[in-house]
Scaffold this motif. Structure first.
Motif: not given
Ligand SMILES: N#Cc1c(-c2ccc3ccn(Cc4cccnc4)c3c2)n[nH]c1N
Length: 234
Positions: A45-68
């Protein structure tokens, strides 16, 4: 100057091939590369986001794609001459001084986030390797960093020697140092009278001293009314 844009919407930056910036690219003054961040994903699915640690609304961009992406674009060796610009609502206000400083950079990488933002470890990692600037376009909320990156790009690149046809115009603009950081005075052109509105007589006088004085007064009055925060001696 090389400009790279990391984004899930690379097509945003197609407009940079138009007008002045387009000419700067054609003239080899600026080299522009937009990259789809999903290039550095490996799932179906070419995923770039995931749920926020600690909860909260919306999604957060995963670090791996940025690092690569950093690995491929910049390598792992620290280089403070590389400027990584991260548009973010929590950034310091982007101002003309920032544009002026960044206009001297040989390389700028814009990291355009989406969702609720980028995993902060990406910023931490980048800060260990390059010169990182977390900048905000203004006190309003956008859906992502692309529009801000475009605005910042124009403000930066127009200051690069050879990009603007008439560099003298830079010195008379709002916020420029030559304008004492004041707002620009009102401008007029022909005809002398238009729909009952006339060009101020002083501008038709040919008296350069009077014109300069009128423009200074207009700048100060406009700044006093609209941006008293820019006035230093009041
Ligand atoms: N520069 C700048 C900005 C942004 C901005 C920049 C990058 C991102 C990545 C995601 N969003 C949405 C989002 C919305 C609300 C909270 N957190 C994130 C961004 C907004 N909004 N306003 C500015 N002046």
């Amino acid at each position: 100057m090389r400009l790279d844009y990391l984004t899930i919407f690379p097509e945003f930056f197609d407009v940079l091939g138009i007008s002045l910036l387009g000419k700067a690219v054609d003239n080899g003054i600026v080299d522009i590369h937009a990259h789809d961040l999903r290039t550095w994903t490996h799932d179906r699915h070419r995923t770039v986001d995931d749920t926020p640690c600690g909860g909260g609304a919306g999604m957060v961009m995963k670090p791996d794609p940025w690092g690569e992406a950093f690995d491929d674009l910049l390598g792992a060796d620290p280089d403070p001459s590389v400027h990584v610009v991260i548009p973010t609502p929590s950034g310091t206000p982007f101002r003309q001084d920032d544009a002026a400083q960044l206009s001297h950079a040989d390389r700028i990488v814009f990291c355009c986030g989406r969702y609720e933002g980028i995993d902060h470890r990406v910023i931490d990692y980048a800060s260990e390797h390059w010169s990182v600037h977390e900048l905000s376009l203004g006190d309003y909320v956008l859906n992502g960093g692309e529009v801000a990156a475009l605005a910042m790009t124009e403000a930066i690149v127009r200051l690069v020697p050879g990009v603007l046809g008439n560099p003298e115009s830079l010195s008379e603009e709002s916020y420029s140092q030559d304008q004492e950081g004041l707002l620009e005075y009102p401008v007029y052109t022909r005809p002398a009278s238009w729909r009952g509105w006339d060009v101020p007589e002083v501008l038709m006088s040919g008296h350069h001293g009077h014109i300069a004085q009128w423009r200074r007064e207009q700048s100060r009055e406009l700044t006093r009314r609209r941006r008293p925060d820019l006035l230093t001696d009041e």
